[in-house]
Design an enzyme around this catalytic site. Structure first.
Site, PDB file in Angstrom:
ATOM      1  N   VAL A  50       0.807  -1.105  -0.077  1.00 22.61           N
ATOM      2  CA  VAL A  50      -0.097  -0.098  -0.209  1.00 22.61           C
ATOM      3  C   VAL A  50       0.847   1.106  -0.059  1.00 22.61           C
ATOM      4  O   VAL A  50       0.574   2.355  -0.513  1.00 22.61           O
ATOM      5  CB  VAL A  50      -0.818  -0.030   1.223  1.00 22.61           C
ATOM      6  N   CYS A  51       2.193   1.150   0.675  1.00 27.29           N
ATOM      7  CA  CYS A  51       2.836   2.371   0.752  1.00 27.29           C
ATOM      8  C   CYS A  51       3.209   3.126  -0.625  1.00 27.29           C
ATOM      9  O   CYS A  51       3.203   4.448  -0.626  1.00 27.29           O
ATOM     10  CB  CYS A  51       4.112   2.118   1.697  1.00 27.29           C
ATOM     11  N   PRO A  52       3.698   2.281  -1.321  1.00 28.63           N
ATOM     12  CA  PRO A  52       4.055   3.146  -2.727  1.00 28.63           C
ATOM     13  C   PRO A  52       2.892   3.740  -3.372  1.00 28.63           C
ATOM     14  O   PRO A  52       3.092   5.088  -3.924  1.00 28.63           O
ATOM     15  CB  PRO A  52       4.715   2.193  -3.598  1.00 28.63           C
TER      16      PRO A  52
END
Length: 211
Positions: A50-52
């Protein structure tokens, strides 16, 4: 413990620029010395899933934040070296190549501990004196909006699987700026260009009668 209405902690942290420069950033000073707002968002780990998507979403909206005199800064507990490697990994390979705002490297977990956003629990056994740690010891998806005086005017914390809505932070900045400029308060679902209210019962009643 809620931090809204309080000064952001006066802590200086290592950071990485998109050019590979090792920086030292103090969020409080970024706001007060530059007379700008700051959006600081924490994410759990580099090279995850999810982070990118979030880092690219903030990058895509960067010009809108800049129009609002707001500096965007990312943060995690990874090292500068890991940040740099991720910044040099192409987007189609899960990287964040193209991100141009700085990213804090809170490797000692000093600032994240002060903010209370680490996924960490410590169980103490009184009989044996043993401490057992659980959790990933990384941060939740915490977001802070800080004004030109260094005061936090918004904070939110998402569990790790839940990505943020970047547009909502633009709306919150617009609302807070409207309050700063006009002294009015902003009702539910307020957006730039819509009616605001005075902080009194008459104004509320008039607003409700129209909407």
């Amino acid at each position: 413990m809620a931090l809204v209405g309080k000064q952001f902690p006066n802590v200086t942290i290592d950071a990485m620029s998109e050019m590979g420069d090792n920086l030292r950033i103090n969020i409080l000073e970024e706001a007060t010395k530059n007379q700008s707002k700051v959006l600081l968002f924490w994410y759990p780990k580099d090279f995850t899933f999810v982070c990118p998507t979030e880092l690219h979403a903030f990058q895509e909206a960067l010009a809108e934040f800049e129009k609002r005199n707001t500096k965007v800064i990312g943060a995690s507990c990874d090292t500068n070296e890991v940040h740099f490697a991720w910044l040099n990994t192409p987007k189609d390979n899960g990287g964040i190549e193209g991100v141009t705002y700085p990213i804090l490297a809170d490797t000692h977990r000093h600032l994240s501990s002060i903010l209370g956003i680490l996924d960490q629990e410590i169980d103490y056994n009184e009989e044996t004196g043993e401490e057992t740690f659980s959790g990933g010891n990384v941060t939740f998806r915490a977001t802070y909006l800080i004004d030109e005086t260094g005061k936090i005017f918004h904070e939110s914390v998402n569990d790790m699987p839940l990505g943020r809505n970047v547009a909502e932070y633009l709306r919150l900045i617009d609302a807070y700026t409207h309050v700063q400029k006009h002294g009015e308060v902003c009702p539910a679902n307020w957006e730039e260009g819509k009616d605001a209210m005075n902080a009194d019962r008459k104004s509320t009643a008039e607003y409700l009668s129209k909407h």
